[in-house]
Design a protein around this motif. Structure first.
Motif, PDB file in Angstrom:
ATOM      1  N   ASN A  57       0.865  -1.178   0.000  1.00 12.13           N
ATOM      2  CA  ASN A  57       0.000   0.000   0.000  1.00 12.13           C
ATOM      3  C   ASN A  57       0.900   1.226   0.000  1.00 12.13           C
ATOM      4  OD1 ASN A  57      -1.746   2.104   0.469  1.00 12.13           O
ATOM      5  ND2 ASN A  57      -2.594   1.291   2.377  1.00 12.13           N
ATOM      6  N   ILE A  58       0.970   1.943  -1.118  1.00 11.20           N
ATOM      7  CA  ILE A  58       1.841   3.117  -1.218  1.00 11.20           C
ATOM      8  C   ILE A  58       1.074   4.417  -1.034  1.00 11.20           C
ATOM      9  CG2 ILE A  58       3.578   1.959  -2.629  1.00 11.20           C
ATOM     10  CD1 ILE A  58       2.342   3.268  -5.101  1.00 11.20           C
ATOM     11  N   SER A  59      -0.192   4.303  -0.638  1.00 15.01           N
ATOM     12  CA  SER A  59      -0.993   5.498  -0.384  1.00 15.01           C
ATOM     13  C   SER A  59      -0.871   5.918   1.083  1.00 15.01           C
ATOM     14  CB  SER A  59      -2.463   5.231  -0.720  1.00 15.01           C
ATOM     15  OG  SER A  59      -3.073   4.439   0.292  1.00 15.01           O
ATOM     16  N   LYS A  60      -1.556   6.991   1.440  1.00 11.78           N
ATOM     17  CA  LYS A  60      -1.529   7.473   2.827  1.00 11.78           C
ATOM     18  C   LYS A  60      -2.719   6.960   3.633  1.00 11.78           C
ATOM     19  CE  LYS A  60       0.964  11.729   1.662  1.00 11.78           C
ATOM     20  NZ  LYS A  60       0.953  13.233   1.692  1.00 11.78           N
ATOM     21  N   ASP A  61      -3.557   6.152   3.001  1.00 16.38           N
ATOM     22  CA  ASP A  61      -4.766   5.675   3.660  1.00 16.38           C
ATOM     23  C   ASP A  61      -4.780   4.155   3.729  1.00 16.38           C
ATOM     24  OD1 ASP A  61      -6.025   8.311   3.859  1.00 16.38           O
ATOM     25  OD2 ASP A  61      -6.217   8.181   1.673  1.00 16.38           O
ATOM     26  N   PRO A  62      -5.358   3.575   4.790  1.00 17.44           N
ATOM     27  CA  PRO A  62      -5.491   2.122   4.854  1.00 17.44           C
ATOM     28  C   PRO A  62      -6.459   1.621   3.790  1.00 17.44           C
ATOM     29  CG  PRO A  62      -6.689   3.148   6.659  1.00 17.44           C
ATOM     30  CD  PRO A  62      -5.921   4.242   5.978  1.00 17.44           C
ATOM     31  N   ILE A  63      -6.251   0.390   3.335  1.00 16.88           N
ATOM     32  CA  ILE A  63      -7.131  -0.236   2.352  1.00 16.88           C
ATOM     33  C   ILE A  63      -7.713  -1.492   2.982  1.00 16.88           C
ATOM     34  CG2 ILE A  63      -7.286  -1.302   0.065  1.00 16.88           C
ATOM     35  CD1 ILE A  63      -4.791   0.328  -0.729  1.00 16.88           C
ATOM     36  N   ASN A  64      -9.048  -1.585   3.014  1.00 15.06           N
ATOM     37  CA  ASN A  64      -9.724  -2.776   3.531  1.00 15.06           C
ATOM     38  C   ASN A  64      -9.843  -3.799   2.409  1.00 15.06           C
ATOM     39  OD1 ASN A  64     -10.044  -1.517   5.956  1.00 15.06           O
ATOM     40  ND2 ASN A  64     -12.261  -1.352   5.878  1.00 15.06           N
ATOM     41  N   LEU A  65      -9.105  -4.883   2.515  1.00 15.96           N
ATOM     42  CA  LEU A  65      -9.139  -5.914   1.482  1.00 15.96           C
ATOM     43  C   LEU A  65     -10.117  -7.010   1.851  1.00 15.96           C
ATOM     44  CD1 LEU A  65      -5.315  -6.242   0.736  1.00 15.96           C
ATOM     45  CD2 LEU A  65      -7.040  -5.017  -0.619  1.00 15.96           C
ATOM     46  N   VAL A  77      -9.352  -6.403  -4.482  1.00 18.30           N
ATOM     47  CA  VAL A  77     -10.671  -6.736  -3.949  1.00 18.30           C
ATOM     48  C   VAL A  77     -10.860  -5.998  -2.623  1.00 18.30           C
ATOM     49  CG1 VAL A  77     -12.216  -8.591  -3.216  1.00 18.30           C
ATOM     50  CG2 VAL A  77     -10.535  -8.999  -5.040  1.00 18.30           C
ATOM     51  N   VAL A  78     -11.715  -5.000  -2.632  1.00 17.30           N
ATOM     52  CA  VAL A  78     -11.942  -4.153  -1.457  1.00 17.30           C
ATOM     53  C   VAL A  78     -13.223  -4.582  -0.753  1.00 17.30           C
ATOM     54  CG1 VAL A  78     -12.310  -1.783  -0.656  1.00 17.30           C
ATOM     55  CG2 VAL A  78     -10.719  -2.241  -2.542  1.00 17.30           C
ATOM     56  N   SER A  79     -13.209  -4.524   0.585  1.00 14.66           N
ATOM     57  CA  SER A  79     -14.401  -4.873   1.355  1.00 14.66           C
ATOM     58  C   SER A  79     -14.860  -3.683   2.191  1.00 14.66           C
ATOM     59  CB  SER A  79     -14.124  -6.068   2.270  1.00 14.66           C
ATOM     60  OG  SER A  79     -13.339  -5.678   3.375  1.00 14.66           O
ATOM     61  N   ASP A  80     -16.109  -3.747   2.639  1.00 15.12           N
ATOM     62  CA  ASP A  80     -16.585  -2.745   3.594  1.00 15.12           C
ATOM     63  C   ASP A  80     -16.171  -3.175   5.001  1.00 15.12           C
ATOM     64  OD1 ASP A  80     -18.375  -4.731   4.411  1.00 15.12           O
ATOM     65  OD2 ASP A  80     -20.038  -3.913   3.238  1.00 15.12           O
ATOM     66  N   ASN A  81     -16.590  -2.426   5.998  1.00  8.04           N
ATOM     67  CA  ASN A  81     -16.161  -2.715   7.362  1.00  8.04           C
ATOM     68  C   ASN A  81     -16.697  -4.037   7.899  1.00  8.04           C
ATOM     69  OD1 ASN A  81     -14.614  -0.387   7.590  1.00  8.04           O
ATOM     70  ND2 ASN A  81     -16.354   0.839   8.300  1.00  8.04           N
ATOM     71  N   SER A  82     -17.737  -4.575   7.258  1.00 10.05           N
ATOM     72  CA  SER A  82     -18.292  -5.862   7.693  1.00 10.05           C
ATOM     73  C   SER A  82     -17.556  -7.043   7.051  1.00 10.05           C
ATOM     74  CB  SER A  82     -19.781  -5.942   7.343  1.00 10.05           C
ATOM     75  OG  SER A  82     -19.954  -6.099   5.943  1.00 10.05           O
ATOM     76  N   GLY A  83     -16.687  -6.751   6.093  1.00 12.66           N
ATOM     77  CA  GLY A  83     -15.958  -7.804   5.406  1.00 12.66           C
ATOM     78  C   GLY A  83     -16.567  -8.216   4.080  1.00 12.66           C
ATOM     79  N   GLU A 121     -17.415  -7.877   0.199  1.00 11.12           N
ATOM     80  CA  GLU A 121     -16.759  -7.227  -0.928  1.00 11.12           C
ATOM     81  C   GLU A 121     -17.598  -6.082  -1.462  1.00 11.12           C
ATOM     82  OE1 GLU A 121     -15.585  -9.995  -3.911  1.00 11.12           O
ATOM     83  OE2 GLU A 121     -14.465 -11.271  -2.519  1.00 11.12           O
ATOM     84  N   ASP A 122     -16.937  -4.989  -1.804  1.00 11.82           N
ATOM     85  CA  ASP A 122     -17.608  -3.799  -2.321  1.00 11.82           C
ATOM     86  C   ASP A 122     -17.059  -3.516  -3.712  1.00 11.82           C
ATOM     87  OD1 ASP A 122     -18.619  -1.286  -2.934  1.00 11.82           O
ATOM     88  OD2 ASP A 122     -18.465  -0.557  -0.868  1.00 11.82           O
ATOM     89  N   ALA A 123     -17.800  -3.942  -4.729  1.00  9.08           N
ATOM     90  CA  ALA A 123     -17.333  -3.808  -6.109  1.00  9.08           C
ATOM     91  C   ALA A 123     -17.134  -2.349  -6.505  1.00  9.08           C
ATOM     92  CB  ALA A 123     -18.319  -4.477  -7.065  1.00  9.08           C
ATOM     93  N   SER A 124     -17.899  -1.441  -5.877  1.00  8.71           N
ATOM     94  CA  SER A 124     -17.794  -0.025  -6.234  1.00  8.71           C
ATOM     95  C   SER A 124     -16.465   0.581  -5.795  1.00  8.71           C
ATOM     96  CB  SER A 124     -18.958   0.761  -5.626  1.00  8.71           C
ATOM     97  OG  SER A 124     -18.858   0.814  -4.213  1.00  8.71           O
ATOM     98  N   LEU A 125     -15.800  -0.051  -4.822  1.00  9.50           N
ATOM     99  CA  LEU A 125     -14.522   0.452  -4.325  1.00  9.50           C
ATOM    100  C   LEU A 125     -13.331  -0.329  -4.878  1.00  9.50           C
ATOM    101  CD1 LEU A 125     -15.415   1.040  -0.548  1.00  9.50           C
ATOM    102  CD2 LEU A 125     -15.320   2.740  -2.404  1.00  9.50           C
ATOM    103  N   SER A 126     -13.580  -1.490  -5.452  1.00 10.46           N
ATOM    104  CA  SER A 126     -12.503  -2.317  -5.999  1.00 10.46           C
ATOM    105  C   SER A 126     -12.005  -1.730  -7.322  1.00 10.46           C
ATOM    106  CB  SER A 126     -13.001  -3.750  -6.207  1.00 10.46           C
ATOM    107  OG  SER A 126     -13.442  -4.317  -4.983  1.00 10.46           O
ATOM    108  N   TRP A 127     -10.799  -2.078  -7.692  1.00  8.89           N
ATOM    109  CA  TRP A 127     -10.258  -1.574  -8.950  1.00  8.89           C
ATOM    110  C   TRP A 127      -9.221  -2.549  -9.511  1.00  8.89           C
ATOM    111  CZ3 TRP A 127      -8.307  -0.017  -4.294  1.00  8.89           C
ATOM    112  CH2 TRP A 127      -6.924   0.096  -4.148  1.00  8.89           C
ATOM    113  N   THR A 128      -8.783  -2.277 -10.748  1.00  5.91           N
ATOM    114  CA  THR A 128      -7.885  -3.195 -11.454  1.00  5.91           C
ATOM    115  C   THR A 128      -6.653  -2.462 -11.970  1.00  5.91           C
ATOM    116  OG1 THR A 128      -9.726  -4.600 -12.130  1.00  5.91           O
ATOM    117  CG2 THR A 128      -7.700  -4.782 -13.415  1.00  5.91           C
ATOM    118  N   LEU A 129      -5.495  -3.117 -11.856  1.00  2.45           N
ATOM    119  CA  LEU A 129      -4.245  -2.622 -12.430  1.00  2.45           C
ATOM    120  C   LEU A 129      -3.810  -3.586 -13.522  1.00  2.45           C
ATOM    121  CD1 LEU A 129      -4.152  -2.235  -9.132  1.00  2.45           C
ATOM    122  CD2 LEU A 129      -1.821  -1.492  -9.558  1.00  2.45           C
ATOM    123  N   LYS A 130      -3.124  -3.045 -14.527  1.00  2.00           N
ATOM    124  CA  LYS A 130      -2.571  -3.895 -15.578  1.00  2.00           C
ATOM    125  C   LYS A 130      -1.143  -3.473 -15.885  1.00  2.00           C
ATOM    126  CE  LYS A 130      -6.900  -5.061 -17.941  1.00  2.00           C
ATOM    127  NZ  LYS A 130      -7.612  -5.113 -19.246  1.00  2.00           N
TER     128      LYS A 130
END
Length: 213
Positions: A105-113, A190-196, A198-207
């Motif tokens: 994680n190279i950002s300044k914010d935590p990421i919920n996976l 694959v990002v999740s909300d606080n309940s665990g 998965e939240d597709a609206s927050l997930s993203w893809t790198l290539k």
């Protein structure tokens, strides 16, 4: 085991039907890279950075460094077969390459996976199958090089798996080896909300891509 295996389970992936070089080259000498020491995620096995650094796939939030750890002969056939002739895509004795992916994680914010963490799909330019590459079951070989197909420590609780700023985890993979070939990588975060969940609206893809040795 399939590439959307867990980084999510990364798919241990394989090579196309054309095999321009079927003899494994000497394994690269292990070397500890300048990226370490790593700040390990609390839920992940400690990162080991031995291997030759091939490059990285990254954006402003996630960096994935790819290491070529070793080459070897497949200890068994792949479970996936060519439907045209019933032969395994990787036969016992075929060359495979062992890879390590270090995710940071190279950002300044935590990421919920979520449970899938980062799901990797890999391929070669001449790979003709719809899904990504395939690999073989090689638990002893992978363990010898400290390569794990899931990033979790024993006893890890349910998601979310919080990846704090600067924290890392690793995942291992073996794929059919094509010397000096371009390895194309798609990484779904694959990002999740606080309940665990998965939240597709927050997930993203790198290539991106790297060249094997």
């Amino acid at each position: 085991m399939v590439v959307a295996t867990v980084l999510s389970a990364l798919m241990v992936t394989g090579c196309s039907s054309s095999t321009p070089d079927v003899s494994p080259s000497p394994s690269p000498s292990p070397s500890v890279t300048a990226e370490g020491p790593w700040k390990d995620a609390a839920w992940a096995v400690p990162v080991v950075s031995t291997g030759t650094r091939l490059g990285e796939v990254s954006d402003k939030r996630i960096r994935i460094i790819v290491y070529q750890v070793a080459t070897a002969k497949a200890p068994t056939d792949s479970e996936m077969v060519d439907v045209s002739d019933g032969q395994p895509l990787i036969a016992k004795g075929d060359p495979i390459v062992l890879l390590r992916y270090v995710v940071t994680n190279i950002s300044k914010d935590p990421i919920n996976l979520g449970i899938g963490t980062v799901s990797l799909t890999t391929s070669y330019p001449d790979w003709s199958w719809n899904q990504g590459l395939v690999g073989v079951r090689a638990p002893e070989l992978m363990a010898r090089h400290k390569l794990f197909t899931t990033p979790f420590k024993d006893g890890t609780a349910r998601p979310p798996y919080v990846l704090g700023p600067g924290e890392s985890f690793m995942i291992g993979q073996n794929v059919a080896y094509e010397k000096a070939e371009l390895l194309q990588i798609t990484a779904a975060v694959v990002v999740s909300d606080n309940s665990g969940s998965e939240d597709a609206s927050l997930s993203w893809t790198l290539k991106g891509s790297v060249h094997l040795l």
